[in-house]
Design a protein around this motif. Structure first.
Motif, PDB file in Angstrom:
ATOM      1  N   PHE A  33       0.867  -1.174   0.000  1.00 53.95           N
ATOM      2  CA  PHE A  33       0.000   0.000   0.000  1.00 53.95           C
ATOM      3  C   PHE A  33       0.904   1.224   0.000  1.00 53.95           C
ATOM      4  CE2 PHE A  33      -2.019  -3.326   2.507  1.00 53.95           C
ATOM      5  CZ  PHE A  33      -3.244  -3.469   1.881  1.00 53.95           C
ATOM      6  N   ASP A  34       0.868   1.989  -1.078  1.00 52.34           N
ATOM      7  CA  ASP A  34       1.674   3.199  -1.183  1.00 52.34           C
ATOM      8  C   ASP A  34       3.133   2.896  -0.811  1.00 52.34           C
ATOM      9  OD1 ASP A  34      -0.617   4.660  -1.967  1.00 52.34           O
ATOM     10  OD2 ASP A  34      -1.166   4.969   0.128  1.00 52.34           O
ATOM     11  N   ASN A  35       3.618   3.473   0.291  1.00 48.62           N
ATOM     12  CA  ASN A  35       5.003   3.259   0.731  1.00 48.62           C
ATOM     13  C   ASN A  35       5.104   2.236   1.856  1.00 48.62           C
ATOM     14  OD1 ASN A  35       5.990   5.169  -1.087  1.00 48.62           O
ATOM     15  ND2 ASN A  35       5.657   6.836   0.352  1.00 48.62           N
ATOM     16  N   TYR A  36       4.114   1.358   1.962  1.00 48.26           N
ATOM     17  CA  TYR A  36       4.075   0.405   3.058  1.00 48.26           C
ATOM     18  C   TYR A  36       3.954  -1.016   2.536  1.00 48.26           C
ATOM     19  CZ  TYR A  36       2.864   4.777   5.265  1.00 48.26           C
ATOM     20  OH  TYR A  36       2.879   6.074   5.663  1.00 48.26           O
ATOM     21  N   LEU A  37       4.683  -1.914   3.163  1.00 50.88           N
ATOM     22  CA  LEU A  37       4.548  -3.346   2.922  1.00 50.88           C
ATOM     23  C   LEU A  37       4.162  -3.979   4.249  1.00 50.88           C
ATOM     24  CD1 LEU A  37       7.759  -4.127   0.828  1.00 50.88           C
ATOM     25  CD2 LEU A  37       5.418  -3.956  -0.011  1.00 50.88           C
ATOM     26  N   ILE A  38       3.172  -4.826   4.221  1.00 53.46           N
ATOM     27  CA  ILE A  38       2.745  -5.529   5.432  1.00 53.46           C
ATOM     28  C   ILE A  38       2.724  -7.018   5.129  1.00 53.46           C
ATOM     29  CG2 ILE A  38       0.890  -5.861   7.113  1.00 53.46           C
ATOM     30  CD1 ILE A  38       0.026  -2.944   6.412  1.00 53.46           C
ATOM     31  N   THR A  39       3.491  -7.768   5.888  1.00 51.96           N
ATOM     32  CA  THR A  39       3.492  -9.216   5.744  1.00 51.96           C
ATOM     33  C   THR A  39       2.741  -9.812   6.927  1.00 51.96           C
ATOM     34  OG1 THR A  39       5.602  -9.165   4.580  1.00 51.96           O
ATOM     35  CG2 THR A  39       4.923 -11.281   5.501  1.00 51.96           C
ATOM     36  N   VAL A  40       1.721 -10.594   6.622  1.00 56.20           N
ATOM     37  CA  VAL A  40       0.915 -11.271   7.640  1.00 56.20           C
ATOM     38  C   VAL A  40       1.396 -12.715   7.705  1.00 56.20           C
ATOM     39  CG1 VAL A  40      -1.405 -11.925   8.369  1.00 56.20           C
ATOM     40  CG2 VAL A  40      -1.034  -9.758   7.137  1.00 56.20           C
ATOM     41  N   LEU A  41       1.801 -13.139   8.895  1.00 50.43           N
ATOM     42  CA  LEU A  41       2.337 -14.485   9.118  1.00 50.43           C
ATOM     43  C   LEU A  41       1.382 -15.247  10.034  1.00 50.43           C
ATOM     44  CD1 LEU A  41       5.904 -13.212   9.983  1.00 50.43           C
ATOM     45  CD2 LEU A  41       5.182 -14.153   7.785  1.00 50.43           C
ATOM     46  N   GLU A  42       1.022 -16.452   9.638  1.00 45.17           N
ATOM     47  CA  GLU A  42       0.106 -17.259  10.450  1.00 45.17           C
ATOM     48  C   GLU A  42       0.822 -18.453  11.048  1.00 45.17           C
ATOM     49  OE1 GLU A  42      -3.623 -18.187   8.571  1.00 45.17           O
ATOM     50  OE2 GLU A  42      -3.582 -16.305   7.431  1.00 45.17           O
ATOM     51  N   ASP A  43       0.329 -18.880  12.213  1.00 46.68           N
ATOM     52  CA  ASP A  43       0.891 -20.030  12.929  1.00 46.68           C
ATOM     53  C   ASP A  43       2.379 -19.804  13.195  1.00 46.68           C
ATOM     54  OD1 ASP A  43       1.094 -22.528  14.159  1.00 46.68           O
ATOM     55  OD2 ASP A  43       1.421 -23.567  12.260  1.00 46.68           O
ATOM     56  N   ILE A  44       2.672 -18.767  13.953  1.00 49.77           N
ATOM     57  CA  ILE A  44       4.062 -18.333  14.139  1.00 49.77           C
ATOM     58  C   ILE A  44       4.742 -18.899  15.374  1.00 49.77           C
ATOM     59  CG2 ILE A  44       3.686 -16.179  12.891  1.00 49.77           C
ATOM     60  CD1 ILE A  44       3.633 -14.783  15.677  1.00 49.77           C
ATOM     61  N   ILE A 101      -0.656 -14.898  15.094  1.00 47.99           N
ATOM     62  CA  ILE A 101      -0.389 -14.114  13.884  1.00 47.99           C
ATOM     63  C   ILE A 101       0.716 -13.103  14.168  1.00 47.99           C
ATOM     64  CG2 ILE A 101      -1.342 -12.388  12.282  1.00 47.99           C
ATOM     65  CD1 ILE A 101      -4.037 -13.747  12.597  1.00 47.99           C
ATOM     66  N   GLY A 102       1.605 -12.938  13.185  1.00 45.46           N
ATOM     67  CA  GLY A 102       2.635 -11.914  13.243  1.00 45.46           C
ATOM     68  C   GLY A 102       2.421 -10.924  12.116  1.00 45.46           C
ATOM     69  N   LEU A 103       2.706  -9.667  12.389  1.00 42.74           N
ATOM     70  CA  LEU A 103       2.624  -8.616  11.377  1.00 42.74           C
ATOM     71  C   LEU A 103       4.002  -7.972  11.267  1.00 42.74           C
ATOM     72  CD1 LEU A 103      -0.698  -6.989  12.579  1.00 42.74           C
ATOM     73  CD2 LEU A 103      -0.414  -8.499  10.615  1.00 42.74           C
ATOM     74  N   GLU A 104       4.565  -8.005  10.072  1.00 43.16           N
ATOM     75  CA  GLU A 104       5.845  -7.367   9.805  1.00 43.16           C
ATOM     76  C   GLU A 104       5.545  -6.190   8.891  1.00 43.16           C
ATOM     77  OE1 GLU A 104       8.341  -8.672  11.601  1.00 43.16           O
ATOM     78  OE2 GLU A 104       6.865 -10.162  12.212  1.00 43.16           O
ATOM     79  N   ILE A 105       5.838  -4.983   9.364  1.00 37.86           N
ATOM     80  CA  ILE A 105       5.452  -3.757   8.662  1.00 37.86           C
ATOM     81  C   ILE A 105       6.723  -3.017   8.237  1.00 37.86           C
ATOM     82  CG2 ILE A 105       4.185  -1.590   8.830  1.00 37.86           C
ATOM     83  CD1 ILE A 105       2.663  -3.073  11.220  1.00 37.86           C
ATOM     84  N   PHE A 106       6.819  -2.715   6.952  1.00 38.54           N
ATOM     85  CA  PHE A 106       7.974  -2.039   6.393  1.00 38.54           C
ATOM     86  C   PHE A 106       7.536  -0.728   5.760  1.00 38.54           C
ATOM     87  CE2 PHE A 106       8.680  -6.559   6.368  1.00 38.54           C
ATOM     88  CZ  PHE A 106       9.963  -6.681   6.892  1.00 38.54           C
ATOM     89  N   VAL A 107       8.261   0.348   6.071  1.00 38.36           N
ATOM     90  CA  VAL A 107       8.007   1.646   5.464  1.00 38.36           C
ATOM     91  C   VAL A 107       9.108   1.865   4.440  1.00 38.36           C
ATOM     92  CG1 VAL A 107       7.734   4.117   5.865  1.00 38.36           C
ATOM     93  CG2 VAL A 107       7.007   2.482   7.635  1.00 38.36           C
TER      94      VAL A 107
END
Length: 110
Positions: A33-44, A101-107
């Motif tokens: 999304f625009d300048n953002y990357l979001i990785t959703v990780l399940e069963d972490i 769930i894990g969320l890895e957010i990159f700007v």
């Protein structure tokens, strides 16, 4: 960003987690999304982490996970930057427990 790059970012993040934790998440998907990357990780969670969470130690597991994120931020950021072809200027991580769930957010830089 095309689907091939997004899948490559998901795979790189899963690989890094697997190297450090002995197992990676069972599912991963990256969104742009625009300048953002979001990785959703399940069963972490590892077996040890799941045991601690079941005993009410969510704060301990979250603390260890966030400390890990700080210690390895450069590795995550460089992997994502290389695949995305853009500089990562900030990285944030979050974890939930039920569900696991894990969320890895990159700007990304402009």
């Amino acid at each position: 960003m095309d689907g091939e790059r997004l899948a490559a970012i998901s795979n790189a993040i899963v690989t890094i987690f697997a190297e450090y934790y002995g197992r990676g998440p069972t599912k991963a998907k990256t969104y742009a999304f625009d300048n953002y990357l979001i990785t959703v990780l399940e069963d972490i969670l590892t077996t040890v982490e799941r045991t601690l969470v079941d005993r009410g130690e969510q704060d301990l597991v979250r603390s260890v996970r966030l400390t890990f994120q700080e210690a390895t931020a450069d590795r995550f950021m460089s992997a994502v930057s290389e695949i995305a072809g853009r500089e990562v200027i900030s990285y944030h991580s979050q974890v939930t427990f039920n569900p696991s769930i894990g969320l890895e957010i990159f700007v990304l830089a402009e």
